[in-house]
Design a protein around this motif. Structure first.
Motif, short mmCIF file in Angstrom:
data_model
loop_
_atom_site.label_atom_id
_atom_site.label_comp_id
_atom_site.label_asym_id
_atom_site.label_seq_id
_atom_site.Cartn_x
_atom_site.Cartn_y
_atom_site.Cartn_z
N VAL A 162 -6.48 -1.02 -5.46
CA VAL A 162 -6.79 0.17 -4.67
C VAL A 162 -6.53 -0.06 -3.18
O VAL A 162 -6.16 0.87 -2.46
N ILE A 163 -6.70 -1.30 -2.71
CA ILE A 163 -6.51 -1.58 -1.28
C ILE A 163 -5.07 -1.33 -0.84
O ILE A 163 -4.82 -0.50 0.04
N SER A 166 -4.08 2.46 -1.32
CA SER A 166 -4.62 3.34 -0.28
C SER A 166 -3.84 3.19 1.03
O SER A 166 -3.56 4.17 1.73
N ILE A 375 -10.16 5.56 -4.50
CA ILE A 375 -11.35 4.85 -4.04
C ILE A 375 -12.45 4.91 -5.09
O ILE A 375 -13.15 3.91 -5.34
N GLY A 378 -11.64 2.36 -7.68
CA GLY A 378 -11.94 1.02 -7.20
C GLY A 378 -13.43 0.72 -7.22
O GLY A 378 -13.87 -0.38 -7.60
N TYR A 398 -12.40 0.09 1.34
CA TYR A 398 -11.33 1.03 1.01
C TYR A 398 -11.13 2.06 2.13
O TYR A 398 -9.99 2.39 2.50
#
Length: 461
Positions: A162-163, A166, A375, A378, A398
């Motif tokens: 997710v990091i 995003s 997010i 995650g 995030y």
């Protein structure tokens, strides 16, 4: 000549997302398609009637946190994003018009995969400490297979993935807005970060409400704009479809700025972009749909069939058709960028300034909803691994990564996006294939005890 670290990462990433991942996703999807008796084709009309056909009907409340449509909108928000506008032109740029045909093939196969994911997501879901329904691959791997290490691998990889996801999404928004409106990436990044924080800090219910409002608006708006372009170029459509079907099976020579493509390139890029766009096999849909209010796992799974249809058959096809019908695909040379193709197509009808601004706005809305749902995904992995408290820590990480990505910071992390995503896909596809009997049993139960009874009731009335 020695290769630096980033080049090695690129080589590994390209290899993984070449034959290995396509074989896993497409081979697994084909297996499920045959195993489920081509359900997504035979019952496609039923899937449409039970999803989009029920939007304006009053339904009794079932167990769950979100309404079926809110869960669907949240899941679609994550798939219907920048890939639909940027990824499709990339496939055509690299593989020619025939790539669009292979995107359709992937979509039909992916419907079975996503259907299975959602069925398992509902079947093995559970309530967390806040009384909310949670589920996804990590739950059906642990509870269905009893393989806790594999469940933890999925959750850990998804939590990390997710990091960079995003960051890439926010950078896509900020650079597009800077090009279209002249805003600095820092200002755009701050605005995106604040808006996203307002949504995700409200929890899954607020994410569901926002997705329910924004997703239909962005999809219908994009369909309307693309439809207007196709009306202008209506006389080109027969030739466009002829190109798509012909060059799905035969190579295409250089045309204008297009450098030509072999059949292998059409297959490789069409399938890869199709799989990447609808996310069938990634398992994210199961996380969103596990929150849904539904009376049967197989009924909620029908929304997955509709989601792949909307994402790839409708939205991606519209992007491909406007690029082909307008001739934009032949106007960008080898040194150009495939990201320019959709703005060029829009500009040919609405003017360069307005067309570019329209695409920027669509990208902004698409990516905003995508980041919010990402997010949430995650957070659920962090909660599964380390508890609710740690999930709130990751929420802050995030949110901050949105701003960092918007200004182009820590780009070395982006290089790992596809490799980490492969670590997400692998355990999920293993679980789907191993649990195929469970999926089949749930579908049989639905057809015998829900579908058949409802059909009899309709005939009687």
């Amino acid at each position: 000549m020695s290769l630096d670290f980033s080049q090695w990462v690129s080589i590994v990433s390209d290899w993984i997302w070449g034959p290995p991942m396509l074989i896993l996703l497409l081979g697994g999807g084909l297996f499920l398609t045959f195993r489920l008796g081509f359900f997504q084709i035979r019952f496609f009309g039923h899937a449409m009637a039970q999803t989009v056909g029920t939007l304006f009907k009053k339904k009794k409340r079932e167990e769950g946190t979100l309404t079926p449509f809110q869960a669907f909108s949240s899941a679609l928000a994550c798939t219907a994003g920048a890939t639909n506008i940027v990824g499709v032109p990339l496939a055509i740029y690299m593989g020619g018009p025939g790539a669009l045909f292979w995107m359709w093939v992937v979509a039909v196969i992916g419907m079975a995969t996503k259907y299975g994911e959602i069925i398992l997501g509902i079947k093995y879901r559970e309530k967390n400490d806040q009384g909310e329904w949670v589920g996804g691959p990590m739950y059906y791997i642990r509870k269905g297979l009893g393989w806790k290490p594999l469940a933890a691998l999925f959750a850990f990889a998804m939590m990390l993935e997710v990091i960079p996801s995003s960051m890439v999404q926010s950078n896509s928004i900020s650079t597009t807005v800077e090009s279209a409106f002249g805003w600095s990436t820092g200002v755009t990044g701050f605005v995106i970060m604040v808006l996203t924080a307002i949504v995700v800090l409200g929890g899954v219910k607020r994410i569901g409400r926002v997705a329910e409002q924004l997703v239909p608006f962005m999809v219908l708006g994009y369909m309307l704009a693309a439809g207007m372009i196709l009306l202008v170029y209506m006389d080109q459509l027969p030739a466009v479809f002829a190109l798509i079907f012909e060059h799905a099976f035969t190579p295409i020579s250089a045309v204008g700025g297009f450098s030509g493509a072999a059949v292998a390139s059409a297959i490789r890029w069409g399938m890869a972009r199709g799989a990447y766009s609808n996310e069938a096999g990634v398992g994210t849909a199961a996380i969103a749909h596990a929150t849904a209010q539904t009376d049967h796992p197989a009924r909620q799974g029908l929304w997955g069939i509709f989601a792949v249809f909307m994402d790839t058959i409708v939205i991606c096809t519209l992007s491909g058709l406007v690029v082909l019908a307008s001739g934009a695909w032949t106007q960008v040379g080898v040194d150009g960028s495939p990201a320019d193709l959709v703005p060029m197509a829009f500009g040919s009808v609405f003017g360069d300034t307005l067309g570019g601004a329209m695409v920027a706005v669509f990208l902004l809305i698409f990516a905003l909803t995508t980041v919010g749902v990402l997010i949430y995904y995650g957070e659920k992995q962090a909660e599964y691994l380390f508890g609710l408290g740690f999930s709130k820590v990751m929420r802050i990480v995030y949110i901050l990564s949105i701003y960092v990505g918007a200004i182009g910071g820590l780009q070395f992390i982006w290089q790992f996006l596809d490799i980490i995503l492969a670590m997400v896909v692998l355990p999920n596809m293993i679980a789907l294939l191993m649990l195929n009997k469970v999926i089949k049993a749930e579908i049989r139960d639905y057809l015998d005890n829900v579908y058949a009874l409802e059909k009899q009731s309709r005939k009687a009335s």
